[in-house]
Design a protein around this motif. Sequence first.
Motif, short mmCIF file in Angstrom:
data_model
loop_
_atom_site.label_atom_id
_atom_site.label_comp_id
_atom_site.label_asym_id
_atom_site.label_seq_id
_atom_site.Cartn_x
_atom_site.Cartn_y
_atom_site.Cartn_z
N GLY A 287 0.82 -1.22 0.00
CA GLY A 287 0.00 0.00 0.00
C GLY A 287 0.84 1.26 0.00
N LEU A 288 1.90 1.28 0.85
CA LEU A 288 2.77 2.45 0.90
C LEU A 288 3.52 2.63 -0.42
CD1 LEU A 288 4.30 2.19 4.49
CD2 LEU A 288 2.59 3.80 3.70
N PHE A 289 3.97 1.51 -1.02
CA PHE A 289 4.71 1.61 -2.27
C PHE A 289 3.83 2.16 -3.39
CE2 PHE A 289 6.25 -0.18 -6.28
CZ PHE A 289 7.57 0.24 -6.26
N CYS A 290 2.64 1.60 -3.53
CA CYS A 290 1.72 2.07 -4.59
C CYS A 290 1.32 3.53 -4.35
CB CYS A 290 0.49 1.18 -4.66
SG CYS A 290 0.83 -0.52 -5.17
N GLY A 291 1.00 3.86 -3.08
CA GLY A 291 0.64 5.25 -2.77
C GLY A 291 1.78 6.21 -3.03
N GLY A 292 3.02 5.80 -2.64
CA GLY A 292 4.18 6.66 -2.87
C GLY A 292 4.44 6.90 -4.34
N ILE A 293 4.35 5.84 -5.16
CA ILE A 293 4.55 6.00 -6.61
C ILE A 293 3.48 6.91 -7.20
CG2 ILE A 293 4.51 4.77 -8.81
CD1 ILE A 293 7.07 4.36 -7.25
N PHE A 294 2.24 6.76 -6.75
CA PHE A 294 1.15 7.59 -7.27
C PHE A 294 1.39 9.07 -6.94
CE2 PHE A 294 -2.91 9.73 -6.33
CZ PHE A 294 -3.48 9.72 -7.59
N PHE A 295 1.73 9.36 -5.68
CA PHE A 295 1.93 10.76 -5.28
C PHE A 295 3.19 11.34 -5.93
CE2 PHE A 295 -0.88 9.57 -1.68
CZ PHE A 295 -1.83 10.55 -1.86
N LEU A 296 4.21 10.51 -6.15
CA LEU A 296 5.40 11.00 -6.83
C LEU A 296 5.07 11.36 -8.28
CD1 LEU A 296 8.43 11.51 -6.63
CD2 LEU A 296 8.81 9.15 -7.34
N PHE A 297 4.25 10.53 -8.93
CA PHE A 297 3.82 10.84 -10.30
C PHE A 297 3.00 12.13 -10.32
CE2 PHE A 297 0.40 10.56 -13.46
CZ PHE A 297 1.15 10.51 -14.63
N CYS A 298 2.10 12.29 -9.36
CA CYS A 298 1.29 13.53 -9.29
C CYS A 298 2.17 14.75 -9.07
CB CYS A 298 0.26 13.41 -8.18
SG CYS A 298 -1.07 12.22 -8.50
N ILE B 272 12.51 23.52 -7.94
CA ILE B 272 13.47 22.64 -7.27
C ILE B 272 13.13 22.50 -5.79
CG2 ILE B 272 15.89 22.40 -6.59
CD1 ILE B 272 16.64 23.74 -9.24
N GLY B 273 12.81 23.64 -5.15
CA GLY B 273 12.45 23.60 -3.73
C GLY B 273 11.21 22.77 -3.46
N ILE B 274 10.17 22.97 -4.28
CA ILE B 274 8.93 22.19 -4.11
C ILE B 274 9.17 20.71 -4.38
CG2 ILE B 274 6.61 21.84 -5.03
CD1 ILE B 274 6.47 24.85 -5.53
N LEU B 275 10.01 20.42 -5.39
CA LEU B 275 10.29 19.02 -5.73
C LEU B 275 10.91 18.29 -4.54
CD1 LEU B 275 10.45 16.79 -7.88
CD2 LEU B 275 12.69 17.69 -8.52
N PHE B 276 11.89 18.91 -3.89
CA PHE B 276 12.55 18.26 -2.77
C PHE B 276 11.71 18.33 -1.49
CE2 PHE B 276 16.25 18.75 -5.50
CZ PHE B 276 16.90 17.55 -5.29
N LEU B 277 10.97 19.43 -1.31
CA LEU B 277 10.18 19.59 -0.09
C LEU B 277 9.10 18.51 0.01
CD1 LEU B 277 9.78 21.54 2.37
CD2 LEU B 277 7.96 22.60 1.04
N PHE B 278 8.43 18.21 -1.10
CA PHE B 278 7.40 17.18 -1.09
C PHE B 278 7.92 15.83 -1.58
CE2 PHE B 278 5.07 21.19 -1.39
CZ PHE B 278 4.13 21.02 -0.38
N GLY B 279 8.96 15.87 -2.43
CA GLY B 279 9.46 14.62 -2.99
C GLY B 279 10.21 13.77 -1.98
N ILE B 280 10.98 14.40 -1.08
CA ILE B 280 11.76 13.62 -0.10
C ILE B 280 10.86 12.80 0.82
CG2 ILE B 280 13.25 13.87 1.92
CD1 ILE B 280 14.77 16.01 0.39
N PRO B 281 9.80 13.38 1.44
CA PRO B 281 8.91 12.52 2.25
C PRO B 281 8.28 11.39 1.44
CG PRO B 281 8.51 14.84 2.72
CD PRO B 281 9.41 14.80 1.54
N ILE C 107 8.35 5.45 0.05
CA ILE C 107 8.65 4.35 -0.88
C ILE C 107 9.79 3.49 -0.34
CG2 ILE C 107 9.46 3.81 -3.21
CD1 ILE C 107 8.07 6.36 -4.16
N PHE C 108 10.83 4.13 0.22
CA PHE C 108 11.96 3.39 0.80
C PHE C 108 11.50 2.51 1.96
CE2 PHE C 108 15.39 3.29 3.99
CZ PHE C 108 16.36 2.61 3.25
N THR C 109 10.65 3.05 2.84
CA THR C 109 10.12 2.26 3.95
C THR C 109 9.31 1.08 3.44
OG1 THR C 109 10.01 4.27 5.31
CG2 THR C 109 8.71 2.37 6.04
N ALA C 110 8.52 1.31 2.39
CA ALA C 110 7.73 0.21 1.82
C ALA C 110 8.63 -0.89 1.28
CB ALA C 110 6.82 0.76 0.72
N ILE C 111 9.71 -0.51 0.61
CA ILE C 111 10.64 -1.52 0.05
C ILE C 111 11.30 -2.31 1.18
CG2 ILE C 111 12.76 -1.81 -1.28
CD1 ILE C 111 11.92 0.59 -2.95
N LYS C 112 11.65 -1.62 2.29
CA LYS C 112 12.25 -2.33 3.41
C LYS C 112 11.26 -3.30 4.04
CE LYS C 112 15.29 -1.10 6.10
NZ LYS C 112 16.11 -0.59 7.22
#
Length: 488
Positions: free
Chosen positions: A224-235, A269-278, A283-288
């Motif tokens: 669930g976290l992986f799919c949700g993370g990929i979806f929000f990253l695409f958005c 760039i700021g918005i990309l990292f501000l929202f992209g890092i969380p 996604i990293f937590t989901a993979i672990k």
Amino acid sequence: MKKTYTINLSGKIFHIDDDALDKLQTYINTLKTHYSREEDDNEIMEDIENRIGELFTEYLKGQYREVVTIDDVEQVIATMGAPNDIIDEDEEPQKPATPKQTKKLYRDPDNRVFGGVAGGMAAYWGISPLLLRVCFIIMTFYYGIFFIVYIILWIAVPKAKTSKQKLEMKGEDINVSNIERSIKEEYQEVKHGKGAKYANRVGEGFSDAMLIVGKVLAIIVGIGLFCGGIFFLFCLLSALFLPHWFPWGESYMGITYALSPASLILGKIGILFLFGIPIIMIIFTAIKLLFSFKSNNKAIAFSALGLWLASLTLLIIVAISEGTTWTPRTNTYEETIQPGKCETLTIQVDKRHIVPKDFYRNRGVLQLHEGNLFSPYFAIRPSHGNTASIVIRYSTHENNPQKENITFDYKYTNDTLRFDNYAQLNSKWRAQNVDITVYLPEGTKIRFTPEAVNHLSKRRHAAYPLYSELNDHKSLFIMQDGEIRPLL
């Protein structure tokens, strides 16, 4: 210079001086001879050797040495207990004072009903496990919350498997006497306690089942976290680089007009990292959770936090640099034309700026190669006197407004008002507007040329109901009873 030997204690390799080896062998052989009469002698000696290896490791690490000396062996014997003190059960041994063993929390497998959580906590706090079990049962009735807490503790708290861990759980010194007593108690319980053995098997089966359930839940949560993370990253990427795909595309374009090219790039760039890092951390937590691999979590966490704080700082700098040119106050200045008495006023719109046919015109600001354009707003109002007037009003939220920041030409001659179809921005967009208001006295007519009808028939270009009437191909109007009415 001394001879050194290599020995193996419970799977751990040590280098030891020859005199230290002689004393250690004498000590271990004496204990082996003593415990050879016991049924569980092998288990006792295994735990004793394991404890000796742990003590050697602590001594060597603490003093940054690689070789075990005779002083280390004597210190081990003092900690574990001398052979004479252990063998002679009739005398009270005079042991040197040693620091009290720190308690550690484990699940008690020898005193459990299900997972040994209550037994382990009771041993840690030195209270009756029955009292804790009664409290657990009572608190479970409160919406079942404590049952969830119990399951989490069952999974998180390790099980006391070795004699060393069981002694640590009770806060007892890890010496030969206590190791011997712990193993003997466990042996007698296994030998005579058939009911307890059956209960332990049931508890172990339930524990294994709960671990399986926990792993399945971890997989479900990970997916669930992986799919949700990929979806929000695409958005996020689409919203930044493909904004026309979303309903807020027009608002986004308005922001781009308000920023300089450098600020726009830095802001993205700021918005990309501000929202992209969380999102990436999710996604990293989901993979672990899904693959259970090892990683340097602290380095990853601190690096991500550093990038996130840097992006936040960058956005704050961009916001401050751009915000200083804005003001919440609307600055206006206007120009008035007094045409005098006229029976029919003609409106002509000049096509100074050519907009491509396939361009989306129903937008506040048009971004063309020649610059940013916006349409003036046209309205007709009744006059309070007997003469007509035309008011050209400029409004902006610039902190330092200047008329030169807007290029808009108009001219009134021979009862005809001519003006540009679009006004051009010569600076950043700061909610600039140009309003053309024609005030007509009662009975005055107003006529729109075909070019004016075509341009002002759009909702953003003229007030209601004028643009609606122009859409019906009406071009001649009269001011009657305070309202504009179509004639032709």
